[in-house]
Design a protein around this motif. Sequence first.
Motif, PDB file in Angstrom:
ATOM      1  N   ASN A  31      32.018  41.733   3.166  1.00 14.54           N
ATOM      2  CA  ASN A  31      31.265  40.596   2.646  1.00 14.54           C
ATOM      3  C   ASN A  31      32.159  39.715   1.776  1.00 14.54           C
ATOM      4  O   ASN A  31      32.174  38.490   1.920  1.00 14.54           O
ATOM      5  CB  ASN A  31      30.054  41.104   1.857  1.00 14.54           C
ATOM      6  N   ALA A  88      25.287  37.482   2.391  1.00 14.26           N
ATOM      7  CA  ALA A  88      24.577  37.861   1.160  1.00 14.26           C
ATOM      8  C   ALA A  88      25.452  37.537  -0.043  1.00 14.26           C
ATOM      9  O   ALA A  88      26.658  37.788  -0.031  1.00 14.26           O
ATOM     10  CB  ALA A  88      24.226  39.340   1.179  1.00 14.26           C
ATOM     11  N   ASP A 142      20.957  41.382  -2.884  1.00 19.39           N
ATOM     12  CA  ASP A 142      20.569  40.714  -1.643  1.00 19.39           C
ATOM     13  C   ASP A 142      20.886  41.605  -0.451  1.00 19.39           C
ATOM     14  O   ASP A 142      20.098  41.724   0.488  1.00 19.39           O
ATOM     15  CB  ASP A 142      21.308  39.383  -1.471  1.00 19.39           C
ATOM     16  N   LEU A 143      22.046  42.225  -0.486  1.00 17.99           N
ATOM     17  CA  LEU A 143      22.475  43.104   0.586  1.00 17.99           C
ATOM     18  C   LEU A 143      21.556  44.324   0.697  1.00 17.99           C
ATOM     19  O   LEU A 143      21.160  44.706   1.806  1.00 17.99           O
ATOM     20  CB  LEU A 143      23.921  43.539   0.340  1.00 17.99           C
ATOM     21  N   ILE A 167      18.420  43.255   2.384  1.00 17.78           N
ATOM     22  CA  ILE A 167      18.623  43.061   3.823  1.00 17.78           C
ATOM     23  C   ILE A 167      18.611  44.403   4.556  1.00 17.78           C
ATOM     24  O   ILE A 167      17.950  44.537   5.586  1.00 17.78           O
ATOM     25  CB  ILE A 167      19.932  42.290   4.099  1.00 17.78           C
TER      26      ILE A 167
END
Length: 151
Positions: free
Chosen positions: A62, A127, A132-133, A136
């Motif tokens: 990421n 993300a 946030d990850l 998800i």
Amino acid sequence: MNPLLADLTSGLEQEEKDELGRRVELMEAEFNFIQEAKPHEVELATKYGWTARKLSVVFCLNSFYQRIIAPLWASSQSPSVIGSTVPIRYGKSILFDAKRNAAVNKMSLRFVKICEAFQVTRKMLEAQRASDLIWIVTHPPYSEDAKESGR
């Protein structure tokens, strides 16, 4: 430094390596906080196969995507003329033209496809934070929660 991050950043300048390392450290620190404050979310992520170790790898991918791939990719999305048919020179070494744009697009798509082969989706790469990850991975499209809500 995480061995994956070291491999991803091996050809980069030290300043960029440091920035990527800091971003991964921030995501890991936030994840550690989530483990303590909301252990049920981490347990749910683990239930879906996203262990702390696997998430650590995702933090590296990421961060590399956010700091390296996405900006390059955005720069290759040229308008209809400038950089596409009329080259742009930036500094002494960067020429934005159709050839560069095609190479950057190809590289970016390959990176995303490699990540997707390991079930790291583009949404996960995009993300902004560890929380946030976690959201998800705990709300995948195939989960019972998603089926019940019609997603």
